[in-house]
Design a protein around this motif. Structure first.
Motif, PDB file in Angstrom:
ATOM      1  N   ASP A 145     -43.362 106.409 -11.119  1.00  0.00           N
ATOM      2  CA  ASP A 145     -42.977 105.837  -9.838  1.00  0.00           C
ATOM      3  C   ASP A 145     -44.003 105.039  -9.513  1.00  0.00           C
ATOM      4  O   ASP A 145     -43.694 104.081  -8.667  1.00  0.00           O
ATOM      5  CB  ASP A 145     -42.592 107.035  -8.861  1.00  0.00           C
ATOM      6  N   TRP A 328     -39.302 110.539   0.464  1.00  0.00           N
ATOM      7  CA  TRP A 328     -38.089 111.569   0.206  1.00  0.00           C
ATOM      8  C   TRP A 328     -38.585 112.902   1.044  1.00  0.00           C
ATOM      9  O   TRP A 328     -37.711 113.528   1.280  1.00  0.00           O
ATOM     10  CB  TRP A 328     -37.571 111.505  -1.037  1.00  0.00           C
ATOM     11  N   SER A 332     -36.144 114.763   3.650  1.00  0.00           N
ATOM     12  CA  SER A 332     -35.525 116.140   3.417  1.00  0.00           C
ATOM     13  C   SER A 332     -36.007 116.970   4.386  1.00  0.00           C
ATOM     14  O   SER A 332     -35.128 118.067   4.823  1.00  0.00           O
ATOM     15  CB  SER A 332     -35.682 116.495   1.968  1.00  0.00           C
ATOM     16  N   MET A 373     -28.894 102.457   2.098  1.00  0.00           N
ATOM     17  CA  MET A 373     -30.255 102.832   1.294  1.00  0.00           C
ATOM     18  C   MET A 373     -30.729 101.603   0.559  1.00  0.00           C
ATOM     19  O   MET A 373     -30.620 101.412  -0.636  1.00  0.00           O
ATOM     20  CB  MET A 373     -30.014 103.897   0.255  1.00  0.00           C
ATOM     21  N   VAL A 376     -32.640 102.376  -2.744  1.00  0.00           N
ATOM     22  CA  VAL A 376     -32.290 102.983  -3.691  1.00  0.00           C
ATOM     23  C   VAL A 376     -31.858 102.103  -4.893  1.00  0.00           C
ATOM     24  O   VAL A 376     -31.072 101.102  -4.666  1.00  0.00           O
ATOM     25  CB  VAL A 376     -31.175 103.988  -3.434  1.00  0.00           C
ATOM     26  N   GLN A 377     -32.540 102.065  -6.109  1.00  0.00           N
ATOM     27  CA  GLN A 377     -32.138 100.965  -7.183  1.00  0.00           C
ATOM     28  C   GLN A 377     -31.654 101.630  -8.297  1.00  0.00           C
ATOM     29  O   GLN A 377     -31.402 101.188  -9.385  1.00  0.00           O
ATOM     30  CB  GLN A 377     -33.401 100.280  -7.391  1.00  0.00           C
ATOM     31  N   LYS A 378     -31.171 102.983  -8.348  1.00  0.00           N
ATOM     32  CA  LYS A 378     -30.485 103.757  -9.335  1.00  0.00           C
ATOM     33  C   LYS A 378     -29.699 104.721  -8.734  1.00  0.00           C
ATOM     34  O   LYS A 378     -29.317 105.053  -7.552  1.00  0.00           O
ATOM     35  CB  LYS A 378     -31.657 104.350 -10.261  1.00  0.00           C
ATOM     36  N   TRP A 380     -28.150 107.895  -7.142  1.00  0.00           N
ATOM     37  CA  TRP A 380     -28.673 108.872  -5.970  1.00  0.00           C
ATOM     38  C   TRP A 380     -27.977 109.875  -5.643  1.00  0.00           C
ATOM     39  O   TRP A 380     -27.254 109.901  -4.691  1.00  0.00           O
ATOM     40  CB  TRP A 380     -28.897 107.899  -4.686  1.00  0.00           C
ATOM     41  N   GLU A 382     -28.572 112.677  -4.400  1.00  0.00           N
ATOM     42  CA  GLU A 382     -28.860 113.421  -3.326  1.00  0.00           C
ATOM     43  C   GLU A 382     -27.840 113.261  -1.988  1.00  0.00           C
ATOM     44  O   GLU A 382     -27.808 113.927  -0.867  1.00  0.00           O
ATOM     45  CB  GLU A 382     -30.369 112.963  -2.742  1.00  0.00           C
ATOM     46  N   SER A 383     -26.996 112.171  -2.264  1.00  0.00           N
ATOM     47  CA  SER A 383     -25.794 111.990  -1.099  1.00  0.00           C
ATOM     48  C   SER A 383     -25.148 113.023  -0.908  1.00  0.00           C
ATOM     49  O   SER A 383     -24.733 113.095   0.130  1.00  0.00           O
ATOM     50  CB  SER A 383     -25.021 110.465  -1.545  1.00  0.00           C
ATOM     51  N   TYR A 391     -22.407 105.695  -0.101  1.00  0.00           N
ATOM     52  CA  TYR A 391     -23.753 104.962   0.411  1.00  0.00           C
ATOM     53  C   TYR A 391     -23.721 103.516  -0.205  1.00  0.00           C
ATOM     54  O   TYR A 391     -23.052 103.233  -1.289  1.00  0.00           O
ATOM     55  CB  TYR A 391     -24.898 105.999   0.186  1.00  0.00           C
ATOM     56  N   ASN A 393     -26.545 101.057  -1.907  1.00  0.00           N
ATOM     57  CA  ASN A 393     -27.908 100.954  -2.381  1.00  0.00           C
ATOM     58  C   ASN A 393     -28.114  99.459  -2.356  1.00  0.00           C
ATOM     59  O   ASN A 393     -27.446  98.559  -1.986  1.00  0.00           O
ATOM     60  CB  ASN A 393     -27.785 101.352  -3.756  1.00  0.00           C
TER      61      ASN A 393
END
Length: 587
Positions: A145, A328, A332, A373, A376-378, A380, A382-383, A391, A393
């Motif tokens: 990252d 994140w 969360s 989002m 976000v570029q991949k 996700w 977590e939605s 969502y 991205n």
């Protein structure tokens, strides 16, 4: 007579085989060795100078690594003039071991010291950007990252160069440190009597300095920094493994886990709910003397503008579970009501059925739920945890303009896309939205500017603004410049969000917005709190009346002495304030 016997008795007339000559490469190496030996004999003084220079550099490297701190703020000269007990013990071991074991121990201990140096350097980076030390168990997966952040902020070439440089540095530290230890151990072995006396003297001095508490510039002369770092890392590993098991039990306990849908947020039925995080929006933006004047003026101006449009706000403080990054974890923690301060806890709660605040609205069946989002570029997954039916991205909002450093699009465009694609649609149910804004993400260059809302189009209008903006390299190494640009980025994000609310909000709109964490230490300072501001904005006075007992400040700018809660406390306080009935789910 058999043929083979006759042949054996014939005289050998084959030509004599000449012995093989050495290969050209071997001859060349032998020649070089001979010439080098001759050169050393003819120039003894330069040879001694080179040898002692290498030896001194090896000693400086090893001693420096043994006392190296793990925070950039602690890099002071007095830290490097201490007596490391590890060096004394290492010398004693080298003096008593035979040659082969001594070399093996020197190589292994040198590589280990190189590894410890790498961990200290990682600690420096993590303290600078995340306000904590590097977790030996969990944080390796954050390094990709970091590489992506450098690429998005500084470009692909810089990211590749930084990655290659990091690998080269790791290799050099491991190998050069091992070679340095071998060289020093050989020096001790060749001069055993003098080395023994020196080692005993150093041990006596270290004991005296330790017993008397002698210091230089407030730093103890007797050092056990390397040993302490190893112990600290070992404790961290044990604590991390224990925390993983403990948190799995904690995550299964939920005060509202079994609450029937009809008993969740009944006092917000019919409201369009918007939960928004503003990147790096921390207490420093409101109270730091560099950033605060501009941000506070913006908050006050936007409070008045909202009031003119019929909206009112109350604001307080939350203490974030993260600092400087890892947004994140802040998202969360706020939504789950659990303290999620590391990646392992995050994975655990994302894989659980723990009730998130946004999922509470989805569980009722009375709201449509969406996420916006732009960061976000991949994929996700977590939605699901957040209870989002869908969502958008970074690639699903129609943006054709330039990236602004890490941020894929300006906040103003993301909010307009939210309006066009989701909020502005006719629906049979009210909408609950989770919106993550990114324009105030470091390194805060270039920063977008507000444009007329009707001119946003596909985002191409931002091309000229991007071209005229500052470059990350212009500010990233300067704390004052970073502070100034950070403040401007927060002003931009707050302005974009509140203008959107003025433009598209209605009597049933309720906006909850907050920061995810403080900015990095270069901006917020080495001793900044982890507090972030949070505001609830609505037209309906009943919405704010429900939280009148919280003691929050009227308006968008929380007072210095406004209540401070842990971020993990917000979910339960919010659910309770708006009529939810606890039905605990126990482990």
């Amino acid at each position: 007579m058999p043929v083979f016997t006759r042949l054996r008795q014939q005289p050998d007339t084959s030509p004599e085989v000449e012995p093989e000559s050495p290969a050209p490469q071997q001859e060349a190496r032998a020649t070089l060795r001979t010439r080098f030996a001759d050169w050393r004999e003819r120039h003894p003084v330069p040879v001694r100078v080179v040898r002692w220079t290498i030896t001194i550099l090896a000693a400086v490297l090893v001693l420096g690594a043994l006392v190296l701190p793990n925070k950039e703020s602690a890099l002071h000269a007095e830290r490097f003039v201490r007596i490391p007990v590890e060096a004394v013990l290492g010398a004693a071991v080298a003096l008593v071991l035979p040659r082969r074991p001594r070399i093996i121990v020197a190589v292994v201990s040198g590589a280990a010291l190189g590894a410890l140096t790498i961990l200290n350097l990682l600690d420096m980076g993590f303290w600078e950007y995340l306000g904590r030390h590097f977790n030996l168990v969990l944080d390796w997966e954050l390094l990709p990252d970091a590489q992506s952040y450098v690429q998005d902020s500084m470009g692909r070439a810089v990211a590749i160069g930084a990655t290659v440089g990091a690998f080269v540095l790791v290799f050099l530290l491991l190998s050069v440190m091992a070679l340095a230890m071998v060289r020093l151990s050989n020096l001790l072995a060749r001069n055993k009597q003098a080395a023994t006396r020196g080692t005993l003297a150093a041990a006596v001095v270290w004991v005296l300095c330790s017993a008397l508490g002698l210091q230089l510039g407030g730093t103890p002369l007797a050092s056990d920094r390397a040993a302490g770092a190893v112990v600290l890392q070992a404790k961290g590993v044990r604590q991390t493994l224990k925390d993983e098991a403990d948190f799995q039990k904690i995550a299964k306990v939920d005060e509202f886990g079994n609450t029937p849908p009809s008993q969740l947020v009944p006092d917000l039925r019919g409201k369009d709910m918007i939960f928004t995080f503003i990147e790096s929006y921390g207490r420093s933006a409101i109270e730091d003397p560099v950033e605060a004047p501009g941000v506070d003026a913006t908050l006050d101006a936007r409070t008045k503008a909202l009031a003119k449009a019929g909206f009112h706000a109350k604001s307080g403080w939350l203490t974030s579970a993260t600092y400087g990054g890892s947004s994140w974890l802040g998202h969360s923690t706020t939504m789950s009501g659990l303290w999620i301060d590391n990646q392992n806890r995050y994975r655990t709660v994302m894989a659980s059925d723990h009730l998130s605040l946004t999922k509470a609205f989805a569980k009722t069946g009375d709201w449509d739920t969406v996420g916006i989002m732009p960061g976000v570029q991949k994929g996700w997954p977590e939605s699901k945890f957040y209870g989002l039916q869908s969502y958008r991205n970074a690639f699903q909002m129609g943006y054709k303009g330039p990236k602004f450093s890490w941020s894929t699009m300006p906040d103003q465009y993301a909010l307009q896309a939210f309006q066009n694609l989701e909020h502005g649609k006719k629906r049979s149910k009210p909408l609950m939205s989770l919106v993550i804004l990114t324009s105030s993400h470091q390194p805060w260059a270039p920063i977008p500017k507000m444009v007329p809302w009707n001119d946003l189009g596909d985002g191409s209008v931002f091309n000229a603004i991007h071209a005229a903006g500052k470059k990350p390299a212009d500010i990233i190494a300067s704390s004052p410049k970073s502070q100034a640009e950070y403040g401007k980025s927060v002003q931009y994000s707050v302005t974009a969000l509140t203008q959107w609310l003025e433009r598209y909000g209605n009597d049933n709109t309720v906006l909850v917005f907050l920061g995810d964490h403080q900015p990095i230490a270069r901006v917020s300072g080495n001793h900044a709190s982890r507090d972030v501001p949070i505001s609830i904005v609505a037209k309906d006075p009943k919405v704010l009346d429900k939280i009148s007992s919280w003691g929050w400040t009227d308006g968008l700018r929380p007072a210095h002495n406004a209540p401070v809660w842990q971020m993990s406390a917000f979910r339960d306080k919010f659910l309770t304030a708006y009529g939810s009935t606890p039905h605990p789910k126990k482990n």
